[in-house]
Each structure stands twice: as C-alpha cells, then as structure tokens.
Write a protein that holds these residues in place. Structure first.
Motif, PDB file in Angstrom:
ATOM      1  N   LEU A  48       0.806  -1.216   0.000  1.00  0.00           N
ATOM      2  CA  LEU A  48       0.000   0.000   0.000  1.00  0.00           C
ATOM      3  C   LEU A  48       0.841   1.268   0.000  1.00  0.00           C
ATOM      4  N   GLY A  49       1.991   1.254   0.701  1.00  0.00           N
ATOM      5  CA  GLY A  49       2.789   2.467   0.777  1.00  0.00           C
ATOM      6  C   GLY A  49       3.884   2.365   1.817  1.00  0.00           C
ATOM      7  N   LYS A  50       4.516   3.534   2.058  1.00  0.00           N
ATOM      8  CA  LYS A  50       5.671   3.624   2.953  1.00  0.00           C
ATOM      9  C   LYS A  50       5.256   4.276   4.269  1.00  0.00           C
ATOM     10  N   LEU A  51       5.780   3.734   5.357  1.00  0.00           N
ATOM     11  CA  LEU A  51       5.339   4.100   6.698  1.00  0.00           C
ATOM     12  C   LEU A  51       6.349   4.980   7.418  1.00  0.00           C
ATOM     13  N   ASN A  52       5.834   5.935   8.161  1.00  0.00           N
ATOM     14  CA  ASN A  52       6.644   6.885   8.916  1.00  0.00           C
ATOM     15  C   ASN A  52       7.485   6.161   9.971  1.00  0.00           C
ATOM     16  N   CYS A  53       8.615   6.754  10.300  1.00  0.00           N
ATOM     17  CA  CYS A  53       9.526   6.144  11.288  1.00  0.00           C
ATOM     18  C   CYS A  53      10.463   7.220  11.825  1.00  0.00           C
ATOM     19  N   ASP A  54      11.120   6.921  12.935  1.00  0.00           N
ATOM     20  CA  ASP A  54      12.183   7.794  13.414  1.00  0.00           C
ATOM     21  C   ASP A  54      13.281   7.881  12.355  1.00  0.00           C
ATOM     22  N   GLU A  55      13.877   9.057  12.228  1.00  0.00           N
ATOM     23  CA  GLU A  55      14.893   9.298  11.202  1.00  0.00           C
ATOM     24  C   GLU A  55      16.020   8.279  11.285  1.00  0.00           C
ATOM     25  N   PHE A  56      16.256   7.598  10.166  1.00  0.00           N
ATOM     26  CA  PHE A  56      17.265   6.538  10.069  1.00  0.00           C
ATOM     27  C   PHE A  56      17.096   5.494  11.173  1.00  0.00           C
ATOM     28  N   ALA A  57      15.862   5.297  11.623  1.00  0.00           N
ATOM     29  CA  ALA A  57      15.512   4.297  12.636  1.00  0.00           C
ATOM     30  C   ALA A  57      16.138   4.601  13.992  1.00  0.00           C
ATOM     31  N   MET A  58      16.436   5.868  14.248  1.00  0.00           N
ATOM     32  CA  MET A  58      17.076   6.254  15.509  1.00  0.00           C
ATOM     33  C   MET A  58      16.064   6.920  16.422  1.00  0.00           C
ATOM     34  N   GLY A  59      15.485   6.142  17.318  1.00  0.00           N
ATOM     35  CA  GLY A  59      14.532   6.700  18.256  1.00  0.00           C
ATOM     36  C   GLY A  59      13.641   5.650  18.861  1.00  0.00           C
ATOM     37  N   SER A  60      12.996   6.022  19.953  1.00  0.00           N
ATOM     38  CA  SER A  60      12.125   5.096  20.682  1.00  0.00           C
ATOM     39  C   SER A  60      10.707   5.623  20.809  1.00  0.00           C
ATOM     40  N   SER A  61      10.360   6.639  19.994  1.00  0.00           N
ATOM     41  CA  SER A  61       9.037   7.248  20.141  1.00  0.00           C
ATOM     42  C   SER A  61       8.411   7.680  18.830  1.00  0.00           C
ATOM     43  N   ASN A  62       9.140   7.632  17.740  1.00  0.00           N
ATOM     44  CA  ASN A  62       8.711   8.121  16.425  1.00  0.00           C
ATOM     45  C   ASN A  62       8.485   9.631  16.423  1.00  0.00           C
TER      46      ASN A  62
END
Length: 507
Positions: free
Chosen positions: A129-143
């Motif tokens: 369906l599409g691309k999902l939001n995330c913490d920048e470069f997967a760096m984070g614990s809260s989005n």
C-alpha cells in the motif's frame, strides 16, 4: 442499497486474519483490488490525524491486486499472502517510490530497486500500500524524530506509538494495513508492538536479508513483521526469511513453516524469568500484566523457573556505543554529492559537506553520529568501542548458557506503557532507557516476539517479550501463541468496554 464505497468500508469494520481474507479472496466473495481500495479509503479518512503513511504506492498496489484477482479467476495457484494489504517502513527501499528513512536528507529519493524483503512479500502475492513513517534513520524510541512529524498512537493519539517502527505498529493497530514490515536495531519492532497492542517479531540476526535496508547499525539491524495476531506474523516471517545472495550476512539455515510451528502449543516448554528485568523502573501496572501472562503460561503447561542474566545492567551503555559507532560509519555516505539533499548555501566542497549534513540530518541523528565518531576516534577506540564489543560477547554467552536450561525467556518488552508525546523528547537518557529490556537480545543476536499481554487501567497496551535462541523462532511463536490464547479467552469472557482492550482504538 448501500453504495460500493460503503460496502468496502463495512468490510473493514473489524480486522480479519490472513486465513479469513484468503478464504474471501479465493472464494471471490471479495476482490483483492476492492480490498486494496477499501484500505486506501480508510487511509484517506484516518491518516491525516495519525501521520502513519508518508507515501502511497497506489498504482503498484492496484496492479498487484488485479494480478491476484486474474489468477484466482483462472484457477491458477496464488501465493500465501495473495491480496493481503501490507505497509513498508520507510527505511526499506521500494522501487520508484520515495524512500526517505524519515529524513530530510533523503527527501524525494526514489531507488531503482526493491529491498529483498519487499520483493519477497510481493512474490507471495502481498499488495504493498505504501511507505510508513519512522524515526529518522531508525534512531529513536518514540517516532518523534521523523523529519515529517511524529506518528500518533491509535490507542491514544496523545501518546507515542513507540519507535523507531512506530508507523509500522500503528498501521496494524489502526487497521490501515493487515501486516507491515519494520526494522529492529535495539527494540524498534518490539517496543512499538508493545505500545500499540500488536504482535512484532525480531528474527535471529541473518534470518532475513538486509539487502535494501538503509543501514543504521549493520551488525544489529534486522527486518521483521508486525501483525494483529501471532500466526499471521509467523506467516510473514516464513515468506521473507531465507538466504539472499545479495546479503553476505544472511543465513543458509532452512526456513521453517513458522505458522505451523506456532500451532504446536506450549505444553512442557521450560520458561525462564530473569530477575534483572523486574527491578527498579518497571511500572507496577506493567509488572502486574506480565505476571498475569506468566501465570497463563503455567496454566498452558509451561514449566516456569527463575534465571539470572547479571550482565544485563551493562547492555544500555554497550548498545549505545556499538550502535552509534556503526551509525557514524554508515551515515558518512550521505554527503550531498551522489544523491539526497544538497545544501544550496555552499561555495566550497568542504562547505557543501558540512552544510548538507547539518541541514539534512535531525538533532538525534547528529547526536548519535557525534557519539559514534568519538567512540571510534584515536585514543578512545579501545576504551569505548572495543570494550563494548567485549560486553556484547559476554551477553551473548550468558544467553547461550540460559538456553541450555530453558526453551524460552519471557520479560516485559518495555518498562512502561506508551508515554505522552513530548514527555521524554527533552531527555535523551530517559528515552534511551525505554529500550532497557530489548537491547540485550539485539546485542546477542537471538530472536524474539512481542505479544499483547493485557492493558493498564487506562486501557494502554502492555506487551510481553518472548526470547528464544538463535534460529529458534518456532519456539518463540509457540510461547507467544499461548499468551495470546489466554488474552483472547480473557477478553471473550470479560464485559469490559472496548476502551479497556489493547485493540480498543478510537479508530
């Protein structure tokens, strides 16, 4: 007579399992193309308030769904995920679609190829369906670190969904996808799964190809699925797992039918409970739900025993040295020269490098690059990075000894339920400690599953982490299914309102 749009919307009132959807598609009660359109309608209604999807791949999805419908109409065999709508975390590249890793520095980047995990999903019939939001470069614990704004938790939009795969967990919780892919470096699948009340899987390192994953920390990064139930998550893992010639770290170990493995039950399995995961900092309500889950495992026939993992106390500092050092090296490639963002305010090559990186990276990414560069710098390598790698070895050996006596280990996934947006964003150390129960398995390379295990009095989901030894995902799924079955039984006999359920989303 209801309109076609209303019929499609009604079809999504309650999330369906893979088995139910597959039966509907194969019997032609619903077309895969109509199912995809129904999800796009739901995304249009809800995504604006939750910020889960960054980009949609509508043309690709409808074309794939129509291929499934054509195959079904002809009586041709179809894959195990035929017509299943899925979403992809934006750190996994997708051919022709923006793949930003949640960062300004990659805004507008459209890769010419798919990540292996994505291509395997589509080969199995899944509809992306599409691309999902995330913490920048997967760096984070809260989005909260995404350059495109935070994701909100569907259970309570004032709270975080967890990170870094917050969009992937929230998409399943809000029924904006049936299953999703995320990545886990230090807890980025398991912690969001816990916060959103869904199932998240950490495969053994090397079990799933990392080809096409925009790297954070290469010795820690893993790709894994989210789903609303254990069996569906197990099915997705069987599809995406296996050796890939494009990833030298992918394992040659045969891929099991994990869904069938999960059906075997947990009777007789030996379950270890480490005392180190139940000490100071664990919220009392979380502890209560995990203890209830442990009691349910005893009822299911498991043999529960205490174990010790004393090196756990060193896991957070070791992880944040290893991960940041590898991030420093991996993110050096984003320099404004070859692709991605280039600062317009540069007169020299040196200025272009520094301005592009300063303007393109967010604060948390720059913090981790600086920490990692320091740990690798001359005179500090032995004192920091090398010592952290030695601690990592001790943790791995400690788990190996534990798994000689038990089949699986259960712990809380996170010390608290989902916290409020902004609550910890000004305190990096407090944020890092949100991963205190997940980084150990990441450093050791073992596998695990987070499964819903009740809720707080406020209705916030609590997840139990089930850990198993290398390439032993089947056992983790068996234990997780037993916890899940107890939850289903409890919810079925309860008269509580939907808001008291981990699936009690207002959406």
């Amino acid at each position: 007579m209801p309109s076609e749009t209303t019929q499609r919307s009604n079809y999504l009132e309650k999330p369906k399992t893979f088995a139910a959807l597959r039966e509907d598609i194969l019997s032609r009660r619903v077309k895969a193309a109509d199912l995809a359109l129904s999800y796009y309608e739901r995304i249009e209604q809800i995504n604006g308030s939750l910020n889960i999807y960054l980009n949609l791949t509508r043309d690709r999805a409808i074309a794939q769904a129509e291929r499934v419908d054509d195959a079904v109409a002809k009586g041709d065999p179809v894959g195990p995920l035929a017509g299943i709508p899925v979403g992809i975390k934006d750190v996994l590249v997708t051919r022709g679609a923006p793949s930003t890793a949640g960062s300004k520095i990659l805004k507008g980047y459209k890769p010419p190829y798919d990540a292996t995990a994505v291509s395997r999903l589509e080969a199995a019939g899944a509809v992306v369906l599409g691309k999902l939001n995330c913490d920048e470069f997967a760096m984070g614990s809260s989005n909260e670190n995404s350059a495109y704004g935070p994701v909100r938790n569907p259970v309570d939009p004032e709270r975080v969904p967890g990170g870094s795969s917050g969009g992937s967990a929230a998409a399943v919780a809000a029924n904006l996808a049936v299953a999703t892919l995320g990545t886990d470096t230090g807890g980025s699948i398991r912690q969001p799964a816990s916060f959103c009340g869904v199932v998240g899987v950490l495969p053994t390192y090397g079990r799933v190809s990392r080809y096409g994953l925009i790297a954070f920390a290469s010795s820690l990064d893993r790709v894994g699925p989210f789903a609303s139930n254990v069996r569906d998550a197990a099915t997705v893992l069987s599809v995406i797992a296996g050796q890939d010639p494009s990833d030298a770290t992918s394992s040659t170990a045969p891929v099991a039918d994990y869904a069938a493995e999960s059906d075997k039950g947990a009777d007789g399995l030996r379950i270890g409970v480490p005392e180190e995961y139940f000490g100071e900092g664990l919220d009392p309500e979380v502890r209560e739900q995990i203890e209830n889950g442990i009691a349910a495992l005893k009822t299911a026939g498991c043999k529960v025993q205490p174990i010790a993992l004393p090196h756990t106390r060193f896991a957070i500092p070791a992880y944040y040295l290893v991960a940041t050092a590898e991030a420093s090296a991996n993110l050096a490639r984003f320099d404004g020269v070859r692709y991605g963002y280039r600062s317009p305010s540069s007169n020299t090559l040196s200025d272009m490098y520094s301005h592009s990186r300063d303007e393109g990276f967010g604060a948390e990414v720059k913090r981790r690059i600086m920490l990692g560069t320091y740990a690798l710098s001359a005179g500090y390598y032995d004192a920091y990075y090398l010592k952290a790698q030695k601690v990592r070895r001790l943790l791995a050996e400690e788990f190996l000894r534990a798994f000689a006596d038990v089949d699986a280990i259960v712990t809380p996934t996170a010390p608290t339920a989902a916290f409020k947006i902004g609550e910890k964003s000004g305190d990096p150390l407090a944020m890092y400690l949100a991963d205190i129960y997940t980084v150990t398995a990441s450093l050791a390379g073992i596998c695990g599953v987070t499964v819903p295990c009740g809720a707080t009095k406020a209705g916030l989901p609590v997840g139990m982490q089930v850990l198993a030894s290398h390439m032993n995902e089947g056992t983790a799924f068996r234990v997780a299914r037993a916890v899940e079955a107890a939850q289903v039984q409890e919810q079925g006999s309860s008269c509580n309102s939907a808001s008291q359920s981990p699936r009690g989303s207002q959406f």
